[in-house]
Design a protein around this motif. Structure first.
Motif: not given
Length: 118
Positions: A63-71, A49-55, A10-23
């Motif tokens: 309303q407020a917008g939030m985004a998690v981005v990989l720079e 391996v985890c890369q640094s992501v920013h909120v 249950k440790k976080p890893l890098m997010p993957c695409s929707e297609k890869r998750a389906r597979l």
């Protein structure tokens, strides 16, 4: 959009695409951990391996917008977006309605028969 991924422990890893998750789900290598936000948990992987992501947060009055981005050096990749609707206007409208009802009750003329003494 991307799908959040957790390791077997249950440790976080890098997010993957929707297609890869389906597979991964169809092959039985992952299970659904959460529905909102959609998160899968891998059955066979413990570390990665985890890369640094920013909120990023865009505050607003309604309303407020939030985004998690990989720079990276060249571009920004959006991993996850969300919108949060504030209740400030709804609360003020409810307070105004409550005040109007209270005034109506206080200023209401109650019918009362007169008691004649004589």
């Amino acid at each position: 959009m991307s799908v959040f991924v957790l390791a077997k422990n249950k440790k976080p890893l890098m997010p993957c695409s929707e297609k890869r998750a389906r597979l991964l789900l169809s092959r039985g290598r992952a299970v659904v951990h959460l529905m909102t936000p959609f998160t899968i948990r891998l059955k066979d992987r413990v570390a990665g391996v985890c890369q640094s992501v920013h909120v990023k947060i865009d505050p607003g009055s309604k309303q407020a917008g939030m985004a998690v981005v990989l720079e990276s050096k060249l571009d920004l990749k959006v991993l996850w977006l969300s919108v949060i609707h504030h209740r400030s206007h709804q609360i003020s409208e409810q307070l105004t309605a409550r005040r109007a009802m209270r005034r109506r009750r206080r200023n209401q003329l109650w019918y009362r028969t007169l008691a004649w003494n004589g």
